[in-house]
Motif scaffolding. Structure first.
Motif, PDB file in Angstrom:
ATOM      1  N   ALA A  88      -6.868  11.035  10.061  1.00 14.36           N
ATOM      2  CA  ALA A  88      -5.971  11.855  10.884  1.00 14.36           C
ATOM      3  C   ALA A  88      -4.743  11.075  11.345  1.00 14.36           C
ATOM      4  O   ALA A  88      -3.720  11.678  11.686  1.00 14.36           O
ATOM      5  N   SER A  89      -4.813   9.740  11.333  1.00 18.45           N
ATOM      6  CA  SER A  89      -3.646   8.993  11.800  1.00 18.45           C
ATOM      7  C   SER A  89      -2.466   9.143  10.836  1.00 18.45           C
ATOM      8  O   SER A  89      -1.327   8.880  11.210  1.00 18.45           O
ATOM      9  N   PHE A  90      -2.741   9.613   9.612  1.00 17.73           N
ATOM     10  CA  PHE A  90      -1.651   9.911   8.682  1.00 17.73           C
ATOM     11  C   PHE A  90      -0.708  10.960   9.279  1.00 17.73           C
ATOM     12  O   PHE A  90       0.480  11.007   8.974  1.00 17.73           O
ATOM     13  N   TRP A  91      -1.263  11.788  10.164  1.00 14.59           N
ATOM     14  CA  TRP A  91      -0.492  12.910  10.716  1.00 14.59           C
ATOM     15  C   TRP A  91       0.694  12.471  11.564  1.00 14.59           C
ATOM     16  O   TRP A  91       1.551  13.293  11.881  1.00 14.59           O
ATOM     17  N   VAL A  92       0.754  11.203  11.945  1.00 17.07           N
ATOM     18  CA  VAL A  92       1.927  10.749  12.713  1.00 17.07           C
ATOM     19  C   VAL A  92       3.208  10.944  11.910  1.00 17.07           C
ATOM     20  O   VAL A  92       4.309  10.938  12.460  1.00 17.07           O
TER      21      VAL A  92
ATOM     22  N   ALA B 129      -2.447  19.545   7.286  1.00 16.85           N
ATOM     23  CA  ALA B 129      -1.074  19.841   6.863  1.00 16.85           C
ATOM     24  C   ALA B 129      -0.473  20.934   7.752  1.00 16.85           C
ATOM     25  O   ALA B 129       0.732  20.931   8.033  1.00 16.85           O
ATOM     26  N   THR B 130      -1.307  21.860   8.244  1.00 18.02           N
ATOM     27  CA  THR B 130      -0.800  22.877   9.173  1.00 18.02           C
ATOM     28  C   THR B 130      -0.362  22.217  10.479  1.00 18.02           C
ATOM     29  O   THR B 130       0.733  22.497  11.000  1.00 18.02           O
ATOM     30  N   HIS B 131      -1.200  21.307  11.011  1.00 18.69           N
ATOM     31  CA  HIS B 131      -0.812  20.583  12.234  1.00 18.69           C
ATOM     32  C   HIS B 131       0.540  19.885  12.035  1.00 18.69           C
ATOM     33  O   HIS B 131       1.445  19.970  12.869  1.00 18.69           O
ATOM     34  N   VAL B 132       0.651  19.163  10.940  1.00 21.14           N
ATOM     35  CA  VAL B 132       1.833  18.316  10.722  1.00 21.14           C
ATOM     36  C   VAL B 132       3.096  19.159  10.548  1.00 21.14           C
ATOM     37  O   VAL B 132       4.145  18.862  11.124  1.00 21.14           O
TER      38      VAL B 132
END
Ligand code: UD1
Length: 429
Positions: A103-107, A176-179
């Motif tokens: 999940a840290s990719f989401w930054v 991907a929706t969050h990001v």
């Protein structure tokens, strides 16, 4: 390395407080990167993944402070944490950090939107399939980002800012929706996301972003519309109860029998999974305090299950449900459609005497009247808790090794279960 020792056979009776949702806490914490003001999150669970993300965010310049005592207070387990990203000091998320938690990719979304650049290592995380990042890249490109992959890093640039667009997800993706929701909040103009994830955690994030000044509508449906704004402010926001933890304990009670109140749990977050638990023979009732799960003398009925994006049966409860089905009085078929390779718990459940055969995306579980305790190994977060569920009903003693997987996602599991009568303890070292 810590182990958990369980002696099976006790019914569960009492109350279990449900923690804040890990999968909501992580994107919400990441959203703190989007403003120079303070984002206060209530009901943050105390988990290894949360601590790890705090370290990762710290690397980018996010300061945090925790309200009150850091340790559990008797009334509950959650904490309020203030996050402030006054200045972003680094837009690089290195391999050493990102590889520990996917999940840290989401930054990448917030950094790109706020700073116009981000360099984020390709992720790691649970070993449950290939878990690519193509949807993130295609989506951010649709918002005008220039993206290259260089030596294991995704290098994204938008020197003149992101621009709203219409993007249709070819496949439903929570992350991907969050990001894209975060990135589009600071883009110029309107973004329409179609085939977006409808998970409650997406709604929780949208509510928080809106409290920060974003203009998002439609979260919780498959079409999300985002009107970009130039800046976001701070906010105070509460994390929803963890539906996966709720479902896990519901299945544990369905397995052992007994009567447990899951305090603070919300039925609407997992209707489908609880309907399935009811079909296995347990009583499920929403009360003012939470959800009550009970099963008396009756056996466990077999039920077929297929994992699906929300509102379907969640993949994060598939392993636990398989644990329950190992002692059903018949045959059940469990089909996994979200992740390939998410059946690693099968061979460990077999050590306890479960009869499971794999056929492609499906597992056929033939219920057995008794399981017998054994040494087992936790392989990933949800798989490991399926072993706990099975062990609670098995004859004799089970030792679950490598419990750090459990600590990533379950707050004080052994304490919550032992308060309800389970014989379960952590053995350190
Ligand atoms: C989130 C949850 C995880 C849950 C999963 C599905 C968090 C922190 N994690 O993970 O617990 O199991 O949702 O409910 O919230 N995919 C692609 N390309 C991409 C991105 C995803 O093909 O770029 C695929 C994945 O490999 C998978 C499917 O899409 O097959 C769904 O994955 P996704 O919803 O993105 O899972 P996560 O957000 O990583």
């Amino acid at each position: 390395m810590d182990r958990i020792r369980i002696v099976g056979g006790n019914e569960l009776r009492g109350a279990i407080p449900i923690s804040g949702a890990k999968n909501a806490a992580l994107p919400l914490m990441i959203a703190s990167l989007m403003t120079d003001d303070t984002l206060t999150l209530e009901n943050v669970p105390h988990l290894a993944d949360v601590e790890q993300l705090i370290r990762i965010l710290g690397n980018h310049g996010v300061d945090y402070s925790v309200n009150g005592r850091r340790e559990r207070q008797d009334a509950g387990y959650s904490r309020t944490i203030h996050f402030t990203a006054r200045n972003i000091v680094d837009t690089v998320a290195p391999y050493e950090l990102v590889s520990k938690m996917r999940a840290s990719f989401w930054v990448i979304g917030p950094l790109l939107a706020r700073m116009g650049e981000a360099k984020v290592s390709l992720p790691g995380g649970c070993a449950i399939g290939t878990r690519p990042v193509d949807l993130f890249i295609d989506g951010l490109r649709a918002l005008g980002a220039e993206i290259e992959i260089e030596s294991g890093y995704v290098v994204a640039k938008a020197p003149r800012g992101l621009v709203g667009n219409r993007f249709v997800f070819p496949k439903v993706s929570v992350g991907a929706t969050h990001v894209l929701m975060m990135a589009a909040s600071l883009a110029k103009g309107e973004t329409i996301l179609e085939n977006a994830a409808r998970e409650p955690e997406v709604v929780n994030l949208a509510d928080c972003l809106n409290a920060m000044g974003a203009r998002i509508s439609g979260a919780g449906t498959s079409t999300i519309t985002i009107e970009g704004v130039t800046a976001l402010s701070g906010a105070r926001h509460r994390i929803i109860p963890d539906r996966i933890e709720t479902g896990t304990y519901a299945m544990a009670v369905a397995m052992t029998g007994g009567d447990v109140l899951l305090e603070g749990a919300r039925m609407d977050l997992l209707d489908k999974a609880l309907a399935i638990v009811a079909q296995t023979g347990a009583q499920v009732t929403q009360t003012n305090e939470g959800i009550r799960i009970a099963r008396n003398g009756a056996g466990i009925s077999p039920v077929d299950v297929t994992t699906e994006p929300f509102p379907g049966f969640p993949t994060d409860l598939q392993a636990q449900f398989m644990g329950l089905m190992t002692m059903s009085n018949g045959r059940s078929k469990i089909t996994e459609t979200i992740f390939e390779n998410r059946f690693m718990h099968v061979q460990e459940l077999a050590r306890l005497g479960a009869k499971i055969s794999l056929a492609g995306q499906s597992a056929i579980v033939d219920g057995v009247p008794r399981l017998k305790g054994a040494q087992v190994m936790a392989t990933d977060l949800r798989a490991s808790v399926s072993l706990v569920i099975a062990a609670l009903a098995a004859d004799g003693e089970t030792t679950v090794n490598r419990v750090y997987h459990l600590d990533r996602g379950f707050e004080r599991l052994e304490e919550k279960l032992s308060r309800c009568g389970a014989t379960i303890e952590r053995i350190s070292g």
